[in-house]
Scaffold this motif. Structure first.
Motif, mmCIF file in Angstrom:
data_model
loop_
_atom_site.group_PDB
_atom_site.id
_atom_site.type_symbol
_atom_site.label_atom_id
_atom_site.label_comp_id
_atom_site.label_asym_id
_atom_site.label_seq_id
_atom_site.Cartn_x
_atom_site.Cartn_y
_atom_site.Cartn_z
ATOM 1 N N UNK A 249 51.024 9.935 21.087
ATOM 2 C CA UNK A 249 49.688 9.351 21.206
ATOM 3 C C UNK A 249 49.488 8.066 20.400
ATOM 4 N N UNK A 250 50.262 7.900 19.335
ATOM 5 C CA UNK A 250 50.022 6.771 18.426
ATOM 6 C C UNK A 250 51.136 5.730 18.487
ATOM 7 N N UNK A 251 52.380 6.178 18.436
ATOM 8 C CA UNK A 251 53.480 5.234 18.309
ATOM 9 C C UNK A 251 53.539 4.196 19.440
ATOM 10 N N UNK A 252 53.321 4.545 20.702
ATOM 11 C CA UNK A 252 53.348 3.515 21.744
ATOM 12 C C UNK A 252 52.377 2.372 21.451
ATOM 13 N N UNK A 253 51.208 2.684 20.903
ATOM 14 C CA UNK A 253 50.221 1.645 20.589
ATOM 15 C C UNK A 253 50.683 0.797 19.402
ATOM 16 N N UNK A 254 51.253 1.458 18.390
ATOM 17 C CA UNK A 254 51.744 0.722 17.221
ATOM 18 C C UNK A 254 52.910 -0.173 17.615
ATOM 19 N N UNK A 255 53.829 0.384 18.400
ATOM 20 C CA UNK A 255 55.011 -0.365 18.811
ATOM 21 C C UNK A 255 54.650 -1.560 19.688
ATOM 22 N N UNK A 295 61.928 7.613 -0.326
ATOM 23 C CA UNK A 295 60.551 7.110 -0.355
ATOM 24 C C UNK A 295 60.465 5.753 -1.052
ATOM 25 N N UNK A 296 61.260 5.571 -2.105
ATOM 26 C CA UNK A 296 61.265 4.278 -2.798
ATOM 27 C C UNK A 296 61.768 3.149 -1.908
ATOM 28 N N UNK A 297 62.554 3.489 -0.876
ATOM 29 C CA UNK A 297 63.139 2.452 -0.018
ATOM 30 C C UNK A 297 62.249 2.057 1.152
ATOM 31 N N UNK A 298 61.121 2.748 1.325
ATOM 32 C CA UNK A 298 60.233 2.483 2.457
ATOM 33 C C UNK A 298 58.839 2.126 1.961
ATOM 34 N N UNK A 299 58.014 1.614 2.865
ATOM 35 C CA UNK A 299 56.731 1.042 2.457
ATOM 36 C C UNK A 299 55.528 1.946 2.715
ATOM 37 N N UNK A 300 55.271 2.273 3.974
ATOM 38 C CA UNK A 300 54.039 2.970 4.356
ATOM 39 C C UNK A 300 54.369 4.389 4.808
ATOM 40 N N UNK A 301 53.727 5.359 4.181
ATOM 41 C CA UNK A 301 53.974 6.773 4.470
ATOM 42 C C UNK A 301 52.936 7.289 5.456
ATOM 43 N N UNK A 302 53.407 7.934 6.516
ATOM 44 C CA UNK A 302 52.517 8.502 7.533
ATOM 45 C C UNK A 302 52.608 10.021 7.502
ATOM 46 N N UNK A 352 44.612 5.560 13.388
ATOM 47 C CA UNK A 352 45.956 5.369 12.832
ATOM 48 C C UNK A 352 46.424 3.932 13.055
ATOM 49 N N UNK A 353 46.226 3.438 14.271
ATOM 50 C CA UNK A 353 46.648 2.068 14.578
ATOM 51 C C UNK A 353 45.906 1.076 13.682
ATOM 52 N N UNK A 354 44.604 1.273 13.527
ATOM 53 C CA UNK A 354 43.794 0.366 12.706
ATOM 54 C C UNK A 354 44.249 0.370 11.248
ATOM 55 N N UNK A 355 44.487 1.557 10.699
ATOM 56 C CA UNK A 355 44.876 1.634 9.294
ATOM 57 C C UNK A 355 46.260 1.031 9.059
ATOM 58 N N UNK A 356 47.182 1.263 9.977
ATOM 59 C CA UNK A 356 48.508 0.655 9.853
ATOM 60 C C UNK A 356 48.391 -0.868 9.937
#
Length: 399
Positions: A249-255, A295-302, A352-356
């Motif tokens: 539901x979310x990833x297609x919009x983010x991508x 976790x230290x190697x990545x930026x945004x946690x979902x 989710x899209x807005x916050x990302x």
């Protein structure tokens, strides 16, 4: 005090929320100067050879473990349909475990028996028969609420009907057992309120999940800028359900908005359908050697949780490592956060899209969220301080 800690798994290795919680209590009890004995179930799902336990763990307590087959099986689930028992609980009833518990209680006097979760409740009668110790039950969640929410979110008939039956039986069992302990230790104020509404008349104290902050060193030297990630046990149904929903539901919009953005999914016991999927810019990592390094190697946690109860330790860990976190209201339950200050809340795909999008566009916001997240953990979620306060409540019981 002499403390006997009962758990349905070993607290080692402390890689996921369940094990971390068990391990942290063992360590805090030890560090506070108490004599600790652990009696754990060593299940097929979380099996760990006792011979491989490090000395650093064995120095914290006398570690005992009994092999228990708590596996979910098709035959067991079908047979349970013709029973009135909760299948969630009956799988953890073991004669061998009960016998070992009796032996420990007969050979030593304990002041407190700490039950790590509802699955240990069937052993209260054995404790009462062989010991004068006070029994404190640490409720990881309001267990039945997890399964009510799972049944409501995305399950189709007949699976949804079966999950509702499991939740109904579990709710009945949980309510029947609320007053068999001497103290109920809730992990969140919300859980405490529900237990009281469900008929709990014994003392209830709230002790949130905490961390040993010395273990959580922030390292931004190898971070992949503006990368998304999810980290959690993928054999836990709420995590599976949440990731499936997010990818659908979310990833297609983010991508579509950010075609260069990558999403990493990590966690143990990854289901085959996730391992074998092929979505653009989604990388399935599987189990990682070090959750902190990952976790230290990545930026945004979902954390797109649609069901669950209690607290998500992985979110607590992310906050401690200054991660920018986007999660649902359910995901953030039990954490004393401010939306927009310590983390961001999103309860539907567009949110989710807005916050990302906000985080990608505003580096200062990312930094501020991370700094405030760490402060929150430092101020309110020190495991040592939390357990120290709980022990003071124990002392009042045994006077």
């Amino acid at each position: 005090m002499n403390i006997l800690q009962l758990s349905n798994r070993l607290g080692y290795p402390p890689k996921d929320g369940g094990a971390i919680g068990i391990y942290n209590y063992t360590k805090a009890y030890h560090d506070l100067g108490h004599d600790v004995t652990v009696l754990a179930m060593n299940t097929k799902k979380h099996f760990y050879s006792l011979s491989q336990l490090p000395d650093s763990y064995k120095s914290l307590a006398k570690i005992n473990a009994i092999n228990v087959d708590s596996s979910v099986s098709v035959l067991g689930a079908l047979m349970n349909l013709f029973s009135t028992e909760s299948y969630h609980i009956s799988r953890f009833i073991s004669k061998d475990y009960d016998e070992e518990l009796k032996a420990l209680l007969q050979n030593k006097e304990y002041d407190i028996v700490h039950l790590d979760g509802l699955h240990l409740s069937p052993y209260v009668e054995t404790i009462r028969q062989h010991s004068k110790a006070k029994v404190a039950m640490r409720a990881h969640n309001v267990e039945y609420m997890i399964w009510e929410r799972v049944a409501m979110n995305g399950s189709i008939w007949p699976k949804s009907a079966y999950l509702k039956l499991l939740a109904k039986r579990l709710k009945k069992y949980e309510a029947q057992r609320l007053n068999v302990y001497d103290m109920l230790v809730a992990i969140t104020p919300e859980d405490s309120k529900i237990f009281k509404e469900d008929g709990c008349n014994i003392p209830v104290t709230v002790c949130p999940a905490g961390l040993d902050l010395d273990q959580y060193k922030v390292d931004k030297t190898k971070i992949e800028s503006m990368s998304l990630f999810h980290l959690g046990a993928l054999d836990w149904v709420p995590n599976q359900q949440g990731i499936k929903w997010f990818l659908s539901e979310v990833w297609p919009k983010v991508n579509s908005k950010f075609p260069e953005l990558k999403f990493y999914i990590a966690g143990r016991n990854m289901p085959k359908n996730l391992l074998n999927m092929n979505l653009q810019n989604v990388e399935v990592v599987g189990e990682v050697e070090s959750a902190i390094d990952f976790m230290n190697s990545k930026s945004i946690m979902l954390v797109p949780l649609l069901s669950g109860s209690g607290m998500r330790i992985k979110i607590i860990e992310g906050l401690a490592l200054e991660k920018s976190i986007v999660t649902t209201s359910i995901g953030a339950e039990g954490i004393n956060y401010e939306d927009g200050k310590n983390l961001l809340i999103a309860n539907n795909p567009d949110e989710f899209v807005t916050q990302i999008e906000r985080l990608i566009a505003d580096r200062e916001m990312v930094n501020d969220l991370g700094a405030n997240a760490r402060k929150l953990i430092e101020n309110e979620y020190s495991n040592f301080k939390l357990v120290e306060s709980l022990v003071e409540e124990y002392k009042k019981m045994i006077v």
